[in-house]
Design a protein around this motif. Structure first.
Motif, PDB file in Angstrom:
ATOM      1  N   GLU A   1      -6.053   8.975  -2.503  1.00 58.73           N
ATOM      2  CA  GLU A   1      -5.684   7.566  -2.305  1.00 58.73           C
ATOM      3  C   GLU A   1      -5.877   7.179  -0.838  1.00 58.73           C
ATOM      4  O   GLU A   1      -6.498   6.179  -0.520  1.00 58.73           O
ATOM      5  CB  GLU A   1      -4.202   7.352  -2.677  1.00 58.73           C
ATOM      6  CG  GLU A   1      -3.925   7.373  -4.152  1.00 58.73           C
ATOM      7  CD  GLU A   1      -4.344   6.061  -4.812  1.00 58.73           C
ATOM      8  OE1 GLU A   1      -4.425   5.046  -4.093  1.00 58.73           O
ATOM      9  OE2 GLU A   1      -4.612   6.061  -6.027  1.00 58.73           O
ATOM     10  N   VAL A   2      -5.288   8.003   0.053  1.00 61.31           N
ATOM     11  CA  VAL A   2      -5.365   7.679   1.488  1.00 61.31           C
ATOM     12  C   VAL A   2      -6.824   7.639   1.923  1.00 61.31           C
ATOM     13  O   VAL A   2      -7.266   6.710   2.591  1.00 61.31           O
ATOM     14  CB  VAL A   2      -4.558   8.702   2.306  1.00 61.31           C
ATOM     15  CG1 VAL A   2      -4.729   8.424   3.801  1.00 61.31           C
ATOM     16  CG2 VAL A   2      -3.088   8.651   1.943  1.00 61.31           C
TER      17      VAL A   2
ATOM     18  N   TRP B   1       5.391   2.992   6.916  1.00 68.94           N
ATOM     19  CA  TRP B   1       6.269   2.611   5.791  1.00 68.94           C
ATOM     20  C   TRP B   1       6.527   3.829   4.919  1.00 68.94           C
ATOM     21  O   TRP B   1       7.632   4.095   4.489  1.00 68.94           O
ATOM     22  CB  TRP B   1       5.599   1.516   4.941  1.00 68.94           C
ATOM     23  CG  TRP B   1       5.910   0.131   5.379  1.00 68.94           C
ATOM     24  CD1 TRP B   1       5.200  -0.603   6.257  1.00 68.94           C
ATOM     25  CD2 TRP B   1       7.004  -0.690   4.951  1.00 68.94           C
ATOM     26  NE1 TRP B   1       5.770  -1.842   6.430  1.00 68.94           N
ATOM     27  CE2 TRP B   1       6.880  -1.925   5.631  1.00 68.94           C
ATOM     28  CE3 TRP B   1       8.061  -0.517   4.048  1.00 68.94           C
ATOM     29  CZ2 TRP B   1       7.780  -2.975   5.453  1.00 68.94           C
ATOM     30  CZ3 TRP B   1       8.947  -1.559   3.866  1.00 68.94           C
ATOM     31  CH2 TRP B   1       8.817  -2.772   4.567  1.00 68.94           C
ATOM     32  N   TYR B   2       5.428   4.550   4.644  1.00 71.46           N
ATOM     33  CA  TYR B   2       5.501   5.695   3.740  1.00 71.46           C
ATOM     34  C   TYR B   2       6.478   6.743   4.288  1.00 71.46           C
ATOM     35  O   TYR B   2       7.317   7.274   3.568  1.00 71.46           O
ATOM     36  CB  TYR B   2       4.100   6.286   3.575  1.00 71.46           C
ATOM     37  CG  TYR B   2       4.034   7.448   2.604  1.00 71.46           C
ATOM     38  CD1 TYR B   2       3.852   7.224   1.242  1.00 71.46           C
ATOM     39  CD2 TYR B   2       4.146   8.760   3.042  1.00 71.46           C
ATOM     40  CE1 TYR B   2       3.793   8.283   0.340  1.00 71.46           C
ATOM     41  CE2 TYR B   2       4.089   9.819   2.159  1.00 71.46           C
ATOM     42  CZ  TYR B   2       3.912   9.579   0.796  1.00 71.46           C
ATOM     43  OH  TYR B   2       3.870  10.618  -0.083  1.00 71.46           O
TER      44      TYR B   2
ATOM     45  N   ILE C   1       0.849  -1.200   0.000  1.00 71.32           N
ATOM     46  CA  ILE C   1       0.000   0.000   0.000  1.00 71.32           C
ATOM     47  C   ILE C   1       0.881   1.244   0.000  1.00 71.32           C
ATOM     48  O   ILE C   1       0.662   2.190  -0.774  1.00 71.32           O
ATOM     49  CB  ILE C   1      -0.915  -0.007   1.228  1.00 71.32           C
ATOM     50  CG1 ILE C   1      -1.825  -1.233   1.180  1.00 71.32           C
ATOM     51  CG2 ILE C   1      -1.769   1.255   1.277  1.00 71.32           C
ATOM     52  CD1 ILE C   1      -2.621  -1.454   2.435  1.00 71.32           C
ATOM     53  N   ALA C   2       1.919   1.218   0.850  1.00 74.43           N
ATOM     54  CA  ALA C   2       2.798   2.381   0.914  1.00 74.43           C
ATOM     55  C   ALA C   2       3.447   2.628  -0.437  1.00 74.43           C
ATOM     56  O   ALA C   2       3.572   3.774  -0.896  1.00 74.43           O
ATOM     57  CB  ALA C   2       3.862   2.167   1.985  1.00 74.43           C
ATOM     58  N   GLY C   3       3.832   1.527  -1.118  1.00 77.75           N
ATOM     59  CA  GLY C   3       4.430   1.656  -2.443  1.00 77.75           C
ATOM     60  C   GLY C   3       3.466   2.336  -3.404  1.00 77.75           C
ATOM     61  O   GLY C   3       3.826   3.251  -4.159  1.00 77.75           O
TER      62      GLY C   3
ATOM     63  N   LEU D   1       3.332   5.975  -2.799  1.00 78.60           N
ATOM     64  CA  LEU D   1       4.513   6.737  -3.231  1.00 78.60           C
ATOM     65  C   LEU D   1       4.372   7.117  -4.716  1.00 78.60           C
ATOM     66  O   LEU D   1       4.858   8.155  -5.160  1.00 78.60           O
ATOM     67  CB  LEU D   1       5.789   5.923  -3.014  1.00 78.60           C
ATOM     68  CG  LEU D   1       6.275   5.911  -1.561  1.00 78.60           C
ATOM     69  CD1 LEU D   1       7.350   4.853  -1.379  1.00 78.60           C
ATOM     70  CD2 LEU D   1       6.838   7.276  -1.166  1.00 78.60           C
ATOM     71  N   GLN D   2       3.698   6.225  -5.511  1.00 77.17           N
ATOM     72  CA  GLN D   2       3.518   6.519  -6.945  1.00 77.17           C
ATOM     73  C   GLN D   2       2.382   7.518  -7.187  1.00 77.17           C
ATOM     74  O   GLN D   2       2.292   8.128  -8.229  1.00 77.17           O
ATOM     75  CB  GLN D   2       3.176   5.220  -7.706  1.00 77.17           C
ATOM     76  CG  GLN D   2       4.392   4.573  -8.367  1.00 77.17           C
ATOM     77  CD  GLN D   2       5.275   3.886  -7.343  1.00 77.17           C
ATOM     78  OE1 GLN D   2       4.825   2.974  -6.679  1.00 77.17           O
ATOM     79  NE2 GLN D   2       6.528   4.326  -7.223  1.00 77.17           N
ATOM     80  N   ALA D   3       1.466   7.606  -6.220  1.00 73.52           N
ATOM     81  CA  ALA D   3       0.203   8.327  -6.451  1.00 73.52           C
ATOM     82  C   ALA D   3       0.436   9.796  -6.775  1.00 73.52           C
ATOM     83  O   ALA D   3       1.367  10.419  -6.266  1.00 73.52           O
ATOM     84  CB  ALA D   3      -0.680   8.216  -5.229  1.00 73.52           C
TER      85      ALA D   3
END
Length: 1755
Positions: free
Chosen positions: A37-38, A75-76, A24-26, A29-31
């Protein structure tokens, strides 16, 4: 419902669990649009995790949320696994120097009285212990929760700001560096994104107000019909109301309702129902309807489950943010930026502002979460703390308005953060200059008090509860003002001056509204109907007192500010008195050729007010002008010439006249409200800014005007002008018979006026008025307080005024003026005045109340008499005035003053009946003394060439003027010296004349003309001698008269003794009989005394006469007479218990025949030793019962005793009792047939004989039961039974006792049975006799324990109540079998006997390790007569006793050997093996053999013998006591003195060989088989193989737990204790059981338990399991000891912790460090060991009726 839910929940879990945080964190990061998204992720997952059903699963929800929602964010932020990332951040971070620990409720906090900048600066326990302050004077309190630790804050401490943990290392410099340098750019960016999104989400959700829909970016497509009925907390409804309402609304059980209510109270809200909308709404309607009757209804919302879910996660997100920023200061800085960033809507749109402004709409739990977040973020970051402070100050008025209308307590309001911001000196100054904070606070305060009268003054209407509530809230603003002012500025900027003076203007506005509020008019004719409202005004005054003082302190620090403030204050005062004359007409007064213009004004007729804050503030500032010398440096800047002294003094003078008139009783009809106002006006809490300042204002006025004018105005205001301006008033007064009251009133007013003059001249101890230092004032206060009586530290502190830091400044000076006396076992440490300070005593000290003044006068005169000095109390020497007040002294020598003095002295000389009073004269003499002292001072400090202006001596030597030629004051004094009626004042007059002569001498020596002055002194000498002789004569006469009276009295006494000789004989006899048991009576030779057996010493029984305390009739105790009884109290006890966890499961089926050696629960009997006739007692008890029934019908107040349980108070000493013991003669002498056979059987023969008899009895019993089913074999057996010779099993003995004694035997037996087993009384129950023997044994054991504990001899002088109790108890237990069924007692004997001498058919008996041998001995000895009475073979009762005793002793020795734990000891070499050692070794070998070698090898004979002696000693002591009371053989003198071990003497007294092992050898034939049978028991084997435990001997003494020396460690322990039932919630009243050391959560619903069908609190429940109904607890937060007994009885007892001043601090109000006082703790322990807890409670409740009303069972 839950069961259907389960699988569904599981299914959802699975789909959620599959997503990984990393992925999810990955994705994020692209979003491109991270927020969307969140939010989508949250919208999808939150409702699936939170709020899934009716009952929350917090643990489960949190783990899921961590995994699915928070994990990805972590993670993010880190860009890697947070388990690695966060520790890296932590390492890069420099540790903070601030501690910032947020306090939990009840946690101990420490403030240093030496170093803290103000009292709000506190440390947590850990920082405190590591700081320098632990050796200073510190104050310890328990936190209410919500503050934080100030360690590391340099602005909070004068020194030692860091503890060891937070210390700066030397290399570091404290410059502000940007914490973001430690983070990489991308971490900063990512953190910023996530923080911004999450913080906004949380704020949005918490401030969301729609109940059934979400913000659109969180809405998911389909919507379920699942709702919660959410109940919110308020502070209006009580627990009981909420519980009752819930039971009705959502039909749940009481337990569930209590659970709901507790959660609502703790978290602020709780869902009480889950289901569809209509189902929840119905519950809401019921709740609202049920709670809206008296008050506003409870707040209830029906909320969609998804809204509740997002709100719950919002809270979780906030606490997550709080934990994440803990890793790094950089992250903290980012969060602060996010929070304080302005939003799109401009002003007040930042997230922090939104939270603050919505504070009162949030529930309790949400508030505390975000307050914690603010504290750990904004307040820990110095840069943002400033910015936050500005936001807080800008919104201050709105926040306060919200708080006042909100109903939650202060600690749950964001307004409470003011204490964290305003007390920081730099922030406070910044806010004053930039935000004009002082003005803002005062304006906000004024806005809340809207009610004004026509003059614009505050007007408080009737003080209703709501009013009081509101007003209390408003007062918090004053507290904020105090915080802002508490630290004084050191340097002033122009800006600060300007803003402070603006604030000062606002403050004057506030005071102006108070000037003259609550005016009162004197009631004439009838009493006032409704007491006017006065409390609100005084509350306001009290709260403002410190602020007023602090404003003056600020002004004093800067000359410009002081001058401006003085001008402003004066201007406002002028405004207030604009119409000063108020249309009152002017009049002219004249006396002695002086005249003055004033206005006509009568305090007793016009309106007058006690509130004059403006005048008083001006007075304070005027003193500061003098103190700081501004008045002399810049006179041109001050408006001193414009002052109109008459205007200044007018109002304060009216106020003082009002007090005088109230004292004179002229305002009686105005009721209590006025009395209370006068009381507070003088009270230590208010006087600093009220009474004291009024005196200063008068001093200011007088120092600027002609004293003659002042005195005339004063006479006019006191309404005394007529009296003094008309000559011959006194004569006229006595000739007309005037109203007595008026005379009395005028006398009092004159006294009060003279007192006021004394104060004006004498009170010069405040710096600025007189030339004194800062400490002189407090010294003088202490001297005068201690001259009343010695005082404890706390009393003294209470009587001294506190400053804003709660300090009185006492400790710094107390050593110089007083000695400290340490306390004893009770009482407190006291300060006593040093004798050399007595000369500073001023009888007319202005802070004395009337009562204190007379006490002080008496105490001081008494002291002087003891020191053989004359008893005059002359005025003390005073320090000089400051120049500004210098002209004050002239009041003493002005014409009007001399005229007043002369007039009063003349009245005294002429002695007109009631027209004058002695107090008046006393005050005049005091004033003359002051004037003489003053003149002497002026002469001694005179400068050459200066003209002496103070010439009092010359003025009093001149006679009056021509027309009436009154004599001079001096002449009148000399006349009065010989007046017989004025004995008391002689010393004082003599002192004055002496002083006069001294001054004359000084004057003459300075004018250097030697004049003979012998005559004066000679005259004085001779008068003095005459005086002495006269006194001597009087003393002699008094002495003779005293002797005569004494002689008459002793003569009368003698006659009385002669007439009532027999009365005295009896008392002497009685005393003798009471002490005969202890003293060796002459009837017995000093040969060996033996207590039992055939060789028992025969003592003739002394006749016993007893007087009944109820009818005063006397009676001899005999067998046939009516019964006499002692009041007694039977209670269950676990004091000796070695295993408290044992519980009797079913008391109805429990068999108490054998007592286990762990004595887990016994029955103790105590008595106060007062005797009554049984029938008198019966009558008394019936009347108590009847009274109780009447009382129940009238009012439900508990009494201290519980009549339904048979309790009553002893009629004589009010000692709690619940039954009575009959008084008996020794039962053995009545029962034993005195057959003196010389050949008594030995142990073996006797044992066999008894076994035989038992067999017969058992066969017969069997036969009886079988006789119902006749069959041939049985009848044959019957004939075969060989009945031993002389044994007659069919013989039933006659009961020797009278009916009334028999009845009492039954009564006491049944009571013991009922209490001991907690069952319903049943006198026929076979267990009754067992309980009687048990209580006898247990009571003796507990007394033996106490004696051993205190190392007293076993037969030392026991208190007579104990002695009587033991004697009656033992004799009762020995006689009780006569009223029980013979077969029952025989059955008991058989069983008891079989446990030692096994017979066939005795399988289920306990093994030898599980029997308490002393209980067994008592049971056997006391049940034996039931068997022996049927034995006519000639074996005597005494023989039986001896053999039983020997048997039990042998068994006990085996018991000790089996359980003795051998420890290796190197001492055996020096001990030669004697006969005992060899004997014991062989016995040990036998045991070793019988147990199949399971017993350990013996270490050495000496060692074994030592452990046997030690182990058996308690048993021997108990047996000695038992046989002593049973057989009445006096104790040998060796046992009556303490000293070495009494082992040999005990053995002789109990007819045992001193080498106990010889018993085994003498009876080896029977003993070996017995030992074998004892050792063969399977339990013994299990024990020896280590499969079970056993009690070893001697049993250790039970003590209360060890308490720590320092009380704060207890508080800390308690603050870490959370309630065991309500999920980690802190307990509100943690309570420590002193018996077993458990901590309990007392006084709360959560820990209530059910006991016999009632709900009781944790402590009461614990007393039943631990103390069998009685308990001793320490309430840790209150520092109080609590005694509980049963459900309805309890009392508080003083704790064993004292401060350094020898005082306890119940309620921890003073906060001094407390330490354990061992003596006091031992005293509590002794109460417990003596079983006196219940008695102590009884006495406490009788003495203090309020204790009876407390619901003890809820503690």
């Amino acid at each position: 419902m839950a069961s259907e839910m389960e699988p569904e929940v599981q299914a959802i879990d699975r789909s959620l669990l599959e997503c990984s945080a990393e992925e999810i964190a990955g994705k994020w990061l692209q979003a491109t649009d991270l927020t969307r998204e969140v939010y989508q992720h949250l919208a999808h997952c939150v409702p699936k995790i939170y709020c899934r059903g009716p009952n929350p699963f917090p643990q489960k929800e949190d783990t899921l949320a961590q995994h699915i929602l928070l994990g990805p964010m972590e993670w993010y932020i880190c860009g890697e696994d947070p388990a690695l990332g966060f520790p890296k951040l932590e390492q890069a971070n420099k540790p903070s120097h601030l501690c910032g620990r947020v306090f939990k409720v009840g946690e101990p906090t420490y403030s240093c009285r030496d170093c803290a900048v103000d009292p709000t600066c506190v440390l947590c326990m850990q920082c405190f212990l590591g700081s320098i302050h632990r050796d200073h004077r510190y104050r310890m309190t328990t936190s209410g929760g919500g503050g934080f630790c100030d360690c590391g804050d340099t602005e909070a401490w004068k020194e030692g700001p860091y503890c060891q943990r937070h210390e700066l290392s030397s290399s570091e410099v404290v410059e502000e560096e940007d914490p973001l340098v430690h983070l990489s750019e991308d971490v900063i960016a990512r953190t910023y994104n996530i923080f911004a999104i999450m913080f906004r989400y949380a704020v949005d959700m918490l401030t969301w107000e729609k109940e059934s829909e979400l913000p659109e970016d969180l809405e998911v497509g389909e919507k379920t019909d699942t709702y919660y009925c959410m109940l919110f907390n308020d502070e209006v409804h009580t627990y009981e109301q909420v519980i009752y309402t819930l039971q009705k609304a959502v039909n749940c059980t009481q337990k569930e309702a209590i659970g709901f209510a507790t959660t609502v109270d703790r978290d602020g809200r709780r869902s009480v129902r889950y289901g569809d909308f209509q189902y929840c709404d119905q519950a809401k309607t019921v709740i609202v309807r049920n709670t809206s009757r008296q008050t506003k209804p409870l707040k209830v919302q029906v909320m969609h489950s998804s809204v509740a879910a997002h709100q719950n996660f919002g809270l979780k997100a906030l606490s997550w943010l709080g934990s994440v920023i803990g890793y790094s200061d950089g992250l903290r800085r980012i969060l602060c930026q996010v929070g304080l960033q302005e939003g799109p809507d401009g002003e007040n749109s930042s997230l922090v502002d939104r939270l603050m402004l919505n504070d009162s709409k949030l529930w309790k739990g949400a508030r505390s979460v975000y307050h914690q977040l603010f504290m750990s973020s904004l307040l820990m970051d110095l840069k943002y703390k400033k910015l936050f402070a500005v936001r807080f100050a800008k919104n201050y008025e709105r926040l306060q308005r919200d708080y006042v209308t909100d109903d939650h307590d202060r600690e749950f309001s964001v307004a409470d953060l003011s204490v964290q911001i305003f007390t920081v000196p730099s922030l406070a100054r910044m806010l004053i200059t930039e935000e004009n904070l002082m003005t803002v606070i005062i304006k906000a305060f004024m806005d809340h008090l809207k009610h004004r009268d026509a003059q614009g003054r505050f007007q408080f209407e009737r003080y209703t509860a709501l009013q009081a509530f509101k007003f209390r809230r408003v007062q918090s603003l004053i507290l904020d003002l105090k915080y802002v002012l508490i630290s004084k500025p050191t340097e002033w900027s122009d800006e600060l001056r300007q803003k402070f003076l603006q604030g000062f203007d606002a403050f004057l506005e506030l005071l102006k509204c108070m000037q003259g509020m609550d005016p009162i008019t004197r009631q004439v004719g009838q009493h006032i109907e409704m007491e006017p409202e006065w409390e609100a005004a005084f509350t306001l005054q009290m709260k403002l007192t410190h602020v007023i003082s602090m404003v003056q302190d600020w002004c004093a620090l800067d000359e410009k500010v002081l001058i401006e403030a003085y001008k402003k204050c004066l201007a406002v005062l002028m405004q207030c008195h604009g119409g000063f004359t108020d249309g009152e007409q002017p009049i002219t007064l004249s006396i002695c050729g002086h005249s003055v213009e004033t206005i006509r004004y009568c305090v007793s007729q016009e309106k007058v007010s006690i509130h004059l804050p403006i005048s008083r503030l001006l007075a304070g500032l005027h003193v500061l002008l003098s103190k700081s010398e501004v008045a002399y440096k810049f006179p041109e800047l001050l408006p001193l010439s414009e002052l109109s002294p008459p205007m200044l003094i007018e109002h304060p003078l009216r106020c003082l006249v009002l007090c005088a008139q109230v004292h004179a009783g002229m305002w009686r009809r105005n009721g209590f409200s006025l009395v209370n106002q006068i009381y507070y006006y003088h009270n230590v809490k208010c006087r600093r800014e009220m009474f004291d300042k009024d005196i200063v204002m008068l001093q200011t006025g007088v120092s600027m005007m002609d004293p003659n004018h002042f005195l005339m105005i004063m006479l006019s205001r006191f309404e005394l002008y007529q009296i003094f301006s008309t000559p011959d008033y006194g004569k006229r007064f006595s000739s007309e018979v005037t109203h007595k009251d008026v005379v009395q009133q005028n006398n009092t007013l004159i006294e009060e006026m003279l007192y006021l003059i004394i104060m004006l001249v004498g009170e010069r101890f405040s710096p600025g008025v007189g030339q004194v230092g800062a400490t002189d004032e407090i010294k003088r206060e202490i001297i005068h307080q201690l001259s009343i009586k010695p005082m404890a530290h706390s009393e003294l502190v209470k009587s001294l005024p506190e400053d804003e830091n709660k300090e009185t400044g006492m400790e710094s000076v107390i050593e110089t003026v007083a000695h400290f006396k340490k306390p004893g076992l009770t009482g407190r440490g006291m300060y006593e005045l040093k004798p050399e300070c007595a000369k500073e005593f001023n009888l007319y000290f202005y802070h004395f109340s009337r009562a204190e003044q007379s006490k002080a006068e008496e105490a001081q005169r008494k002291l002087k008499r003891e020191n053989k000095e004359d008893t005059a109390l002359p005025p003390p020497a005073l320090p000089p005035f400051c120049p500004l007040f210098g002209s004050l002294v002239n009041i003493l020598q002005c014409d009007v003053m001399l005229y007043i003095m002369g007039t009063i002295l003349q009245w005294a000389v002429e002695h007109h009946g009631s027209a004058w009073s002695e107090s008046m004269l006393q005050r005049v003499l005091h004033l003359i003394g002051m004037a003489l002292q003053e003149e002497k001072h002026h002469l001694e400090n005179a400068v050459e060439g200066h003209v002496q202006t103070f010439t009092f001596t010359q003025k009093i030597s001149k006679p009056g003027d021509a027309p009436n030629n009154s004599p001079s004051i001096l002449a009148m004094l000399e006349t009065l010296q010989n007046a017989p009626s004025l004995e008391v004042h002689k010393d004082m007059i003599r002192w004055l004349l002496k002083m006069f002569n001294t001054i004359k001498k000084i004057r003459e020596s300075s004018s250097s003309s030697p004049v003979a002055e012998a005559e004066g002194t000679i005259m004085e000498e001779s008068s003095r001698d005459k005086d002495k002789a006269e006194r001597k004569r009087k003393a002699e006469i008094a002495r003779l008269r005293r002797e005569k009276i004494m002689a008459q009295m002793s003569e009368m006494q003698r006659h009385f003794i002669d007439e009532n000789r027999e009365l005295f004989q009896q008392t002497i006899e009685l005393d003798a009989s009471a002490s005969a048991a202890l003293d060796n009576s002459p009837l017995v030779p000093d040969a060996a005394l033996t207590a039992l057996g055939p060789a028992q010493t025969q003592v003739p029984e002394p006749r016993q006469f007893v007087t009944c305390i109820l009818c005063q009739e006397e009676q001899e105790v005999t067998v046939e007479s009516r019964a006499m009884v002692l009041a007694a109290f039977v209670q269950r006890s676990t004091v000796l218990s070695k295993d408290r966890s044992k519980v009797i499961e079913d008391p109805e089926k429990y068999d108490p025949l054998f007592m286990h050696p762990d004595l887990s629960c016994g029955t103790h009997t105590g008595s106060c030793g007062h005797a009554m006739h049984a029938h008198c007692w019966q009558r008394y008890f019936d009347s108590v019962q009847a009274k109780e029934q009447r009382r129940q019908q009238r009012l439900r107040l508990h009494t201290s005793y519980d009549v339904e349980n048979g309790e009553f108070l002893c009629p004589l000493c009010e000692c709690l009792s619940n039954t009575v013991i009959p008084l008996l003669l020794p039962p053995r002498s009545i029962l034993s047939r005195r057959l003196n056979f010389s050949d008594q059987p030995d142990l073996a023969q006797w044992t066999r004989a008894i076994a035989q008899q038992i067999k017969v009895i058992q066969m017969l019993r069997k036969g009886d039961s079988a006789a119902d089913k006749p069959s041939s074999e049985d009848t044959e057996d019957m004939n075969i039974i060989p009945i031993p010779e002389g044994f007659r099993p069919d013989f039933y003995p006659r009961n020797p006792y009278s009916d009334s004694i028999k009845e009492m035997l039954t009564t006491f037996g049944t009571a013991t049975y009922k209490v001991g087993l907690r069952v319903h009384p049943n006198e026929g129950d076979p267990r009754v006799p067992i309980m009687c023997w048990g209580t006898c044994a247990y009571t003796i054991q507990s007394i033996e324990r106490i004696l051993s504990e205190e190392e007293k001899p076993v037969f030392g002088p026991l208190p007579c109540r104990l002695d009587d109790c033991l004697r009656s108890l033992t004799r009762f237990a020995a006689a009780h079998w006569t009223v029980a069924l013979l077969p029952v007692v025989q059955g008991h004997f058989c069983k008891l006997f079989a446990s030692l001498v096994p017979s066939d058919g005795s399988e289920d008996l306990p093994c030898i390790l599980d029997i308490d041998m002393f209980h067994l001995l008592v049971g056997l000895v006391l049940s034996f007569p039931a068997l022996q009475c049927q034995d006519f073979s000639g074996s005597s009762l005494a023989t039986g006793d001896l053999h039983i005793f020997h048997l039990v002793t042998l068994a006990h020795i085996v018991q000790i050997l089996l359980t003795s734990r051998t420890e290796e000891n190197g001492m055996d070499q020096e001990n030669p093996t004697g006969e005992e050692e060899l004997a014991i070794l062989s016995l040990h070998k036998t045991l070793h053999r019988c147990t199949g070698s399971a017993l350990d090898e013996a270490p050495s004979g000496w060692h074994l013998w030592r452990s046997v002696r030690a182990g058996i000693l308690p048993f021997l002591k108990c047996s000695a006591l038992f046989f002593h009371y049973l057989n009445g053989v006096p104790a040998p003198p060796d046992l009556q003195v303490s000293g070495a071990s009494h082992f040999e003497h005990l053995c002789n007294y109990l007819s045992l060989p001193t080498n106990l092992i010889r018993l085994f050898q003498e009876n080896s034939d029977i003993m070996n088989s017995l030992i074998e049978s004892w050792c063969q028991n399977s339990e013994v084997k299990r024990y020896l193989n280590g499969e079970r435990g056993a009690i070893s001997y001697p049993r250790g003494a039970n003590k209360l737990i060890d308490l720590p020396e320092d009380y704060s460690s207890l508080i800390n322990q308690a603050s870490n204790f959370s309630c065991p039932k309500s999920g980690g919630d802190k307990s509100r009243a943690p309570t420590l059981c002193l018996v077993c050391g458990s901590l309990l959560c007392s006084q709360s619903y959560c820990c209530q338990a059910e006991l016999e069908g009632e709900d009781v609190g944790a402590c009461t429940a614990h007393t039943y399991s631990c103390g069998s109904g009685a308990g001793i607890f320490l309430r840790v937060r209150e520092c109080q000891v609590l005694f509980l007994a049963g459900k309805t009885k309890g009392c508080f007892y003083s704790p064993p912790y004292l401060d350094d001043y020898g005082e306890t601090d119940q309620g921890l109000r003073r906060g001094n460090p407390l330490h354990l006082c061992q003596e006091r703790f031992r005293k509590i322990q002794k109460l417990w060991q003596q079983h006196s807890i219940t008695e102590e409670i009884g006495h406490a409740q009788e003495a203090n009726q309020t204790l009876v009303g407390i619901d003890w069972q809820h503690l």
